[in-house]
Design an enzyme around this catalytic site. Sequence first.
Site, mmCIF file in Angstrom:
data_model
loop_
_atom_site.group_PDB
_atom_site.id
_atom_site.type_symbol
_atom_site.label_atom_id
_atom_site.label_comp_id
_atom_site.label_asym_id
_atom_site.label_seq_id
_atom_site.Cartn_x
_atom_site.Cartn_y
_atom_site.Cartn_z
ATOM 1 N N THR A 198 0.817 -1.373 -0.002
ATOM 2 C CA THR A 198 0.031 -0.062 0.080
ATOM 3 C C THR A 198 0.983 1.366 0.070
ATOM 4 O O THR A 198 1.950 1.377 0.446
ATOM 5 C CB THR A 198 -1.174 -0.062 1.107
ATOM 6 O OG1 THR A 198 -1.590 1.070 1.449
ATOM 7 C CG2 THR A 198 -0.041 -0.112 2.554
ATOM 8 N N TYR A 202 -1.959 0.691 10.164
ATOM 9 C CA TYR A 202 -1.876 0.066 8.817
ATOM 10 C C TYR A 202 -0.863 -0.108 8.077
ATOM 11 O O TYR A 202 -0.156 -0.966 7.601
ATOM 12 C CB TYR A 202 -3.276 0.358 8.291
ATOM 13 C CG TYR A 202 -3.494 -0.128 6.709
ATOM 14 C CD1 TYR A 202 -3.571 -1.413 6.351
ATOM 15 C CD2 TYR A 202 -3.435 0.901 5.576
ATOM 16 C CE1 TYR A 202 -3.627 -1.813 4.990
ATOM 17 C CE2 TYR A 202 -3.450 0.428 4.237
ATOM 18 C CZ TYR A 202 -3.414 -0.992 4.040
ATOM 19 O OH TYR A 202 -3.534 -1.461 2.762
#
Length: 347
Positions: free
Chosen positions: A120, A144
């Site tokens: 990501t 995250y």
Amino acid sequence: MTHKHKVLVTGGAGYIGSHVIRQLGEAGYDVVIYDNFSTGSPQAITQGKLVVGDLGNLERLYQVFAQHQFSTVLHFAASLIVPESVKYPLDYYTNNTRNTLNLLRCCQNMGVNQLVFSSTAAVYGEPKENPITESALTLPINPYGRSKLMSEWLIRDCGVSSSLRYVILRYFNVAGADSSGKLGQFSKNATHLIKLACDAVLDRRSNLQIFGNDFPTADGTGVRDYIHVEDLATAHLDALRYLEQGGESQVLNCGYGQGYSVRQVIEKVKTISGKDFPVIETQRRPGDPACAIANADKIHDVLGWKPKFNNLDKIIHSTLAWEVQKENFTSDLNTNIPIPHKLSLTS
């Protein structure tokens, strides 16, 4: 074209994984999906053989590796909601980092030396420069992003110490739906802006919230690089073929190099749908960067990736079409979904 190559896809019942398994199946790959349905949907599986299992269950994982001779693993299974990661960091380190460790241990012990990893742009944190190149500093600003960066480190270290070759794909903001109308975002808890805006168009929500109007951007709202899920899926097949041809390990951005603000996206959705809906401006969420735009030169050069849906209007049109069509065959989405007979439910 028929392949003898058998691939394992973790999280194949999820939003991105399901688009990838469809393309893999159509390309002739023998696909095994490993998913625990924590966020994925059985209805998203259009190709391959499904094994219901959790990456936390090493014994189960070893059984699957022993039963099938995989040439490559495509690893999607992860938790990915930034505000949730701030609230429940240990869950994110468990599901994202520890479970990647489990998967790598299986790959190493069972002789699987090719991996495509779903990472990501959150690993970059608050980038100093946009567009962001792969060599930019990785300073994630939420659990995250940190859990995914730690997974990247694990993969890289394995690559140094073993014969593992990998392609790490750093996604920017994924949106859109399969153009055939058979696949899209099934999850009831999706937090993607374009999906939520379409929900507002379809009166599934009374308003849409803008989280933060004081970012250092042109209109004060966050700017993101939106990539169509079909193009992202194609990037995975390109990465897989690259590894099959002996390509060396790579870290690649997946985006278009074009940024749109939250306000711009909302206005586009209103224009395309012809419907107005209330928008409420509220405070920033913890862990959200102001701007994230990909420099995608490297993926074009290394994989020869050629996106076909590089257009925000196309992304919004496909999302709206999917959300309207979804009603037709998922009216029972909020009830218990019947598990198709082909699923293996042994534990």
